[in-house]
Motif scaffolding. Structure first.
Motif, PDB file in Angstrom:
ATOM      1  N   GLU A   1     -85.613  29.993   4.720  1.00  0.00           N
ATOM      2  CA  GLU A   1     -85.679  28.768   5.517  1.00  0.00           C
ATOM      3  C   GLU A   1     -84.281  28.180   5.678  1.00  0.00           C
ATOM      4  O   GLU A   1     -83.594  27.898   4.699  1.00  0.00           O
ATOM      5  CB  GLU A   1     -86.597  27.746   4.833  1.00  0.00           C
ATOM      6  CG  GLU A   1     -86.823  26.499   5.672  1.00  0.00           C
ATOM      7  CD  GLU A   1     -87.749  25.516   5.006  1.00  0.00           C
ATOM      8  OE1 GLU A   1     -88.024  24.460   5.606  1.00  0.00           O
ATOM      9  OE2 GLU A   1     -88.193  25.793   3.876  1.00  0.00           O
ATOM     10  N   VAL A   2     -83.869  28.010   6.938  1.00  0.00           N
ATOM     11  CA  VAL A   2     -82.614  27.337   7.257  1.00  0.00           C
ATOM     12  C   VAL A   2     -82.970  26.188   8.211  1.00  0.00           C
ATOM     13  O   VAL A   2     -82.903  26.341   9.439  1.00  0.00           O
ATOM     14  CB  VAL A   2     -81.591  28.289   7.910  1.00  0.00           C
ATOM     15  CG1 VAL A   2     -80.251  27.561   8.131  1.00  0.00           C
ATOM     16  CG2 VAL A   2     -81.378  29.534   7.060  1.00  0.00           C
ATOM     17  N   PRO A   3     -83.384  25.045   7.674  1.00  0.00           N
ATOM     18  CA  PRO A   3     -83.855  23.943   8.525  1.00  0.00           C
ATOM     19  C   PRO A   3     -82.696  23.270   9.262  1.00  0.00           C
ATOM     20  O   PRO A   3     -81.824  22.674   8.642  1.00  0.00           O
ATOM     21  CB  PRO A   3     -84.497  22.981   7.515  1.00  0.00           C
ATOM     22  CG  PRO A   3     -83.775  23.249   6.226  1.00  0.00           C
ATOM     23  CD  PRO A   3     -83.387  24.692   6.242  1.00  0.00           C
ATOM     24  N   ILE A   4     -82.701  23.379  10.568  1.00  0.00           N
ATOM     25  CA  ILE A   4     -81.631  22.791  11.380  1.00  0.00           C
ATOM     26  C   ILE A   4     -82.024  21.368  11.777  1.00  0.00           C
ATOM     27  O   ILE A   4     -83.039  21.157  12.445  1.00  0.00           O
ATOM     28  CB  ILE A   4     -81.353  23.630  12.643  1.00  0.00           C
ATOM     29  CG1 ILE A   4     -80.971  25.072  12.254  1.00  0.00           C
ATOM     30  CG2 ILE A   4     -80.247  22.985  13.479  1.00  0.00           C
ATOM     31  CD1 ILE A   4     -79.700  25.174  11.455  1.00  0.00           C
ATOM     32  N   GLY A   5     -81.231  20.390  11.321  1.00  0.00           N
ATOM     33  CA  GLY A   5     -81.482  18.991  11.666  1.00  0.00           C
ATOM     34  C   GLY A   5     -80.806  18.586  12.962  1.00  0.00           C
ATOM     35  O   GLY A   5     -81.378  17.881  13.788  1.00  0.00           O
ATOM     36  N   GLU A   6     -79.572  19.040  13.142  1.00  0.00           N
ATOM     37  CA  GLU A   6     -78.811  18.765  14.364  1.00  0.00           C
ATOM     38  C   GLU A   6     -78.149  20.058  14.822  1.00  0.00           C
ATOM     39  O   GLU A   6     -77.796  20.915  14.029  1.00  0.00           O
ATOM     40  CB  GLU A   6     -77.729  17.700  14.109  1.00  0.00           C
ATOM     41  CG  GLU A   6     -78.270  16.332  13.718  1.00  0.00           C
ATOM     42  CD  GLU A   6     -77.141  15.341  13.509  1.00  0.00           C
ATOM     43  OE1 GLU A   6     -76.240  15.258  14.369  1.00  0.00           O
ATOM     44  OE2 GLU A   6     -77.145  14.653  12.465  1.00  0.00           O
ATOM     45  N   GLY A   7     -77.938  20.171  16.132  1.00  0.00           N
ATOM     46  CA  GLY A   7     -77.298  21.364  16.668  1.00  0.00           C
ATOM     47  C   GLY A   7     -78.250  22.541  16.742  1.00  0.00           C
ATOM     48  O   GLY A   7     -79.432  22.374  17.019  1.00  0.00           O
ATOM     49  N   ARG A   8     -77.748  23.742  16.405  1.00  0.00           N
ATOM     50  CA  ARG A   8     -78.564  24.955  16.563  1.00  0.00           C
ATOM     51  C   ARG A   8     -78.167  26.001  15.535  1.00  0.00           C
ATOM     52  O   ARG A   8     -77.186  25.850  14.803  1.00  0.00           O
ATOM     53  CB  ARG A   8     -78.349  25.526  17.970  1.00  0.00           C
ATOM     54  CG  ARG A   8     -76.897  25.902  18.248  1.00  0.00           C
ATOM     55  CD  ARG A   8     -76.697  26.514  19.628  1.00  0.00           C
ATOM     56  NE  ARG A   8     -75.302  26.799  19.911  1.00  0.00           N
ATOM     57  CZ  ARG A   8     -74.643  27.878  19.493  1.00  0.00           C
ATOM     58  NH1 ARG A   8     -75.264  28.788  18.761  1.00  0.00           N
ATOM     59  NH2 ARG A   8     -73.367  28.059  19.813  1.00  0.00           N
TER      60      ARG A   8
ATOM     61  N   VAL B   1     -72.675  26.802  10.345  1.00  0.00           N
ATOM     62  CA  VAL B   1     -73.728  25.796  10.153  1.00  0.00           C
ATOM     63  C   VAL B   1     -73.482  25.187   8.781  1.00  0.00           C
ATOM     64  O   VAL B   1     -73.435  25.912   7.778  1.00  0.00           O
ATOM     65  CB  VAL B   1     -75.137  26.426  10.222  1.00  0.00           C
ATOM     66  CG1 VAL B   1     -76.192  25.387   9.872  1.00  0.00           C
ATOM     67  CG2 VAL B   1     -75.405  27.003  11.604  1.00  0.00           C
ATOM     68  N   ILE B   2     -73.306  23.878   8.739  1.00  0.00           N
ATOM     69  CA  ILE B   2     -72.964  23.219   7.478  1.00  0.00           C
ATOM     70  C   ILE B   2     -74.142  22.401   6.953  1.00  0.00           C
ATOM     71  O   ILE B   2     -75.021  21.994   7.712  1.00  0.00           O
ATOM     72  CB  ILE B   2     -71.715  22.322   7.620  1.00  0.00           C
ATOM     73  CG1 ILE B   2     -71.962  21.183   8.623  1.00  0.00           C
ATOM     74  CG2 ILE B   2     -70.511  23.147   8.028  1.00  0.00           C
ATOM     75  CD1 ILE B   2     -70.802  20.203   8.739  1.00  0.00           C
ATOM     76  N   GLY B   3     -74.146  22.165   5.639  1.00  0.00           N
ATOM     77  CA  GLY B   3     -75.199  21.398   4.996  1.00  0.00           C
ATOM     78  C   GLY B   3     -75.091  19.909   5.275  1.00  0.00           C
ATOM     79  O   GLY B   3     -74.027  19.402   5.662  1.00  0.00           O
ATOM     80  N   TYR B   4     -76.187  19.218   5.042  1.00  0.00           N
ATOM     81  CA  TYR B   4     -76.266  17.779   5.330  1.00  0.00           C
ATOM     82  C   TYR B   4     -75.219  16.991   4.541  1.00  0.00           C
ATOM     83  O   TYR B   4     -74.519  16.137   5.099  1.00  0.00           O
ATOM     84  CB  TYR B   4     -77.677  17.283   4.986  1.00  0.00           C
ATOM     85  CG  TYR B   4     -77.865  15.792   5.177  1.00  0.00           C
ATOM     86  CD1 TYR B   4     -78.200  15.267   6.418  1.00  0.00           C
ATOM     87  CD2 TYR B   4     -77.714  14.918   4.091  1.00  0.00           C
ATOM     88  CE1 TYR B   4     -78.366  13.901   6.586  1.00  0.00           C
ATOM     89  CE2 TYR B   4     -77.883  13.553   4.256  1.00  0.00           C
ATOM     90  CZ  TYR B   4     -78.210  13.054   5.508  1.00  0.00           C
ATOM     91  OH  TYR B   4     -78.366  11.695   5.675  1.00  0.00           O
ATOM     92  N   ASN B   5     -75.093  17.266   3.244  1.00  0.00           N
ATOM     93  CA  ASN B   5     -74.126  16.530   2.423  1.00  0.00           C
ATOM     94  C   ASN B   5     -72.694  16.805   2.842  1.00  0.00           C
ATOM     95  O   ASN B   5     -71.830  15.913   2.789  1.00  0.00           O
ATOM     96  CB  ASN B   5     -74.314  16.879   0.936  1.00  0.00           C
ATOM     97  CG  ASN B   5     -75.596  16.308   0.357  1.00  0.00           C
ATOM     98  OD1 ASN B   5     -76.181  15.380   0.916  1.00  0.00           O
ATOM     99  ND2 ASN B   5     -76.047  16.867  -0.754  1.00  0.00           N
ATOM    100  N   ILE B   6     -72.424  18.047   3.234  1.00  0.00           N
ATOM    101  CA  ILE B   6     -71.073  18.421   3.669  1.00  0.00           C
ATOM    102  C   ILE B   6     -70.706  17.662   4.944  1.00  0.00           C
ATOM    103  O   ILE B   6     -69.609  17.111   5.068  1.00  0.00           O
ATOM    104  CB  ILE B   6     -70.984  19.938   3.898  1.00  0.00           C
ATOM    105  CG1 ILE B   6     -71.284  20.676   2.593  1.00  0.00           C
ATOM    106  CG2 ILE B   6     -69.611  20.333   4.433  1.00  0.00           C
ATOM    107  CD1 ILE B   6     -71.436  22.166   2.751  1.00  0.00           C
ATOM    108  N   ALA B   7     -71.655  17.630   5.909  1.00  0.00           N
ATOM    109  CA  ALA B   7     -71.403  16.913   7.170  1.00  0.00           C
ATOM    110  C   ALA B   7     -71.191  15.430   6.913  1.00  0.00           C
ATOM    111  O   ALA B   7     -70.317  14.797   7.527  1.00  0.00           O
ATOM    112  CB  ALA B   7     -72.576  17.121   8.122  1.00  0.00           C
ATOM    113  N   LYS B   8     -71.963  14.865   5.996  1.00  0.00           N
ATOM    114  CA  LYS B   8     -71.862  13.436   5.708  1.00  0.00           C
ATOM    115  C   LYS B   8     -70.514  13.088   5.075  1.00  0.00           C
ATOM    116  O   LYS B   8     -69.949  12.020   5.331  1.00  0.00           O
ATOM    117  CB  LYS B   8     -73.015  13.048   4.778  1.00  0.00           C
ATOM    118  CG  LYS B   8     -73.208  11.555   4.596  1.00  0.00           C
ATOM    119  CD  LYS B   8     -74.445  11.284   3.758  1.00  0.00           C
ATOM    120  CE  LYS B   8     -74.639   9.788   3.547  1.00  0.00           C
ATOM    121  NZ  LYS B   8     -75.848   9.504   2.729  1.00  0.00           N
TER     122      LYS B   8
END
Length: 416
Positions: A142-149, A164-171
């Motif tokens: 599972e690679v759940p994409i929240g934003e982008g593709r 594709v970066i993780g949520y914490n990394i992007a934040k």
């Protein structure tokens, strides 16, 4: 219609009897309430722990079999140097398996490297996990994409510098929320951010999370690392099984046979690769919690036993107090089964109320903040609690109800 009237009449008798002796009723309920609370609380805790632990292990994949160099469980009799001399899996073997395996719903090959630093301008994040993936990776894991593709086939084939970066990394790297389309640096190379994973949150066992993970094309990953060096990242081939393959036995056998043929192993030679199943962890977890569940039954059974005796006692007293009324009912034409049902219904009704109170206490317990452990009262446990309560009421009330049904109407009317 007659049955409905009998149920209504029995309910009226039960409710009036319970109201008339409220204190006695409450004391009799305590045993059942405590017993059901103990059993369902343990089951709720066990189910929630099992669910949270399995979710913590989700990074291993669901119904996934891995072909890799090292086994997860080592056999003491197997010399350690044989593991070291094994060849690593590679892209060529993955493509061969992709062509020949029939028992898998999807296959992929990937490689990971931990402790990586990601930079964007003056911001950076240490200790993240970098994963090189092929196009089919999100069909196995599972690679759940929240934003982008997710990656396109062309980006994977051309080994483009996209990530594709993780949520914490992007934040952390992009606090203004402008990560998509911007560049990050991995080992001095620039990668364009095309996607951000959905927030996964902290796991119960603090296992790896996509929140702190970066995904790049498989070829781009090995631009940074030598795939065949001894100390380089180890490629891992992963296959997802079908739902019908219980224990993933068919998939494991299929992979073993094809890998042996690909590596040219003779029948007398041992496997020079390991096949690891995530189902092994799930089975260990389930068997462990089965023991805890049995302990819950033992603990709760003592309280329920006391509650059952309490209900039986109150029903014997109720029969004695209402002997005259039973005689009048029989003289007016009431059948034995009606008297039996009336008292049996009262016992079940009383026990079910106790069980319901116990379930309410368990439900209130689910609102307690236990950090990353989320307690959930499932429909299965609610049904179990009410079912056990009704069963205890039936067992406790059947003898008093049978005695009431067999009373002689003449003798019963004369009683005081």
């Amino acid at each position: 219609m007659k049955t409905v009237l009998q149920v209504i009449e029995s309910f009226r008798f039960a409710a009036s009897a319970l109201r008339a002796n409220l204190l006695r009723t409450i004391l009799s309920l305590l045993g059942v309430t405590i017993g059901i609370f103990a059993i369902i609380a343990v089951f709720t805790l066990v189910d929630s722990l099992e669910k949270n632990i399995k979710e913590s292990m989700s990074f291993l994949g669901d119904k996934v079999v891995r072909v890799e160099k090292w086994p997860w469980i080592f056999e003491n009799s197997y010399p350690w140097w044989k593991f070291i001399s094994r060849p690593k899996a590679n892209l060529n073997e993955y493509e061969y398996l992709l062509e020949h395996v029939t028992k898998a719903s999807a296959l992929c090959v990937f490689a990971e490297k931990g402790g990586i630093t990601v930079k964007a301008g003056s911001n950076f994040v240490d200790g993240i996990s970098l994963t090189g993936v092929v196009y089919n990776h999100n069909q196995v894991f599972e690679v759940p994409i929240g934003e982008g593709r997710y990656f396109s086939m062309q980006e994977i084939d051309r080994a483009q510098n996209v990530v594709v970066i993780g949520y914490n990394i992007a934040k952390t790297l992009f606090p203004n929320g402008d990560a998509l389309g911007n560049e990050v640096k991995l080992r001095g190379l620039k990668y364009v951010v095309i996607g951000i994973t959905s927030e996964q949150g902290a796991a119960l066992l603090d296992t790896p999370s996509t929140d702190d993970q970066c995904f790049v094309p498989y070829g781009a990953f090995f631009k940074m690392y030598a795939s065949q060096s001894f100390w380089g990242p180890e490629p891992i081939i992963a296959a997802k099984g079908f739902e019908s393959d219980l224990g993933l036995v068919e998939l494991e056998n299929d992979l073993r046979g094809i890998m042996r043929a690909k590596r040219g192993l003779r029948p007398i030679e041992e496997d020079n690769f390991a096949i690891n199943r995530t189902e092994a962890f799930a089975n260990i977890i389930s068997s462990t919690f089965d023991v805890v569940g049995i302990a819950g039954w033992v603990i709760g059974s003592f309280s329920i036993l006391v509650g059952g005796f309490g209900i039986a006692n109150i029903m014997f007293v109720s029969v004695r107090e209402r002997t005259n009324i039973i005689g009048i009912q029989k003289s007016l034409g009431a059948k034995n089964y009606f008297i039996l049902f009336q008292f049996l219904f009262e016992a079940v009704f009383l026990s079910t109320i106790g069980g319901l109170v116990g379930l309410i206490l368990v439900f209130m317990m689910t609102f307690i903040d236990l950090g990353s452990l989320e307690l959930v009262l499932t429909l299965k446990n609610i049904t179990l609690g009410l079912g056990v309560s009704a069963l205890i009421g039936t067992i406790s009330g059947i003898v008093p109800a049978a005695l009431a049904a067999r009373l002689d109407p003449v003798i019963a009317i004369r009683s005081k």
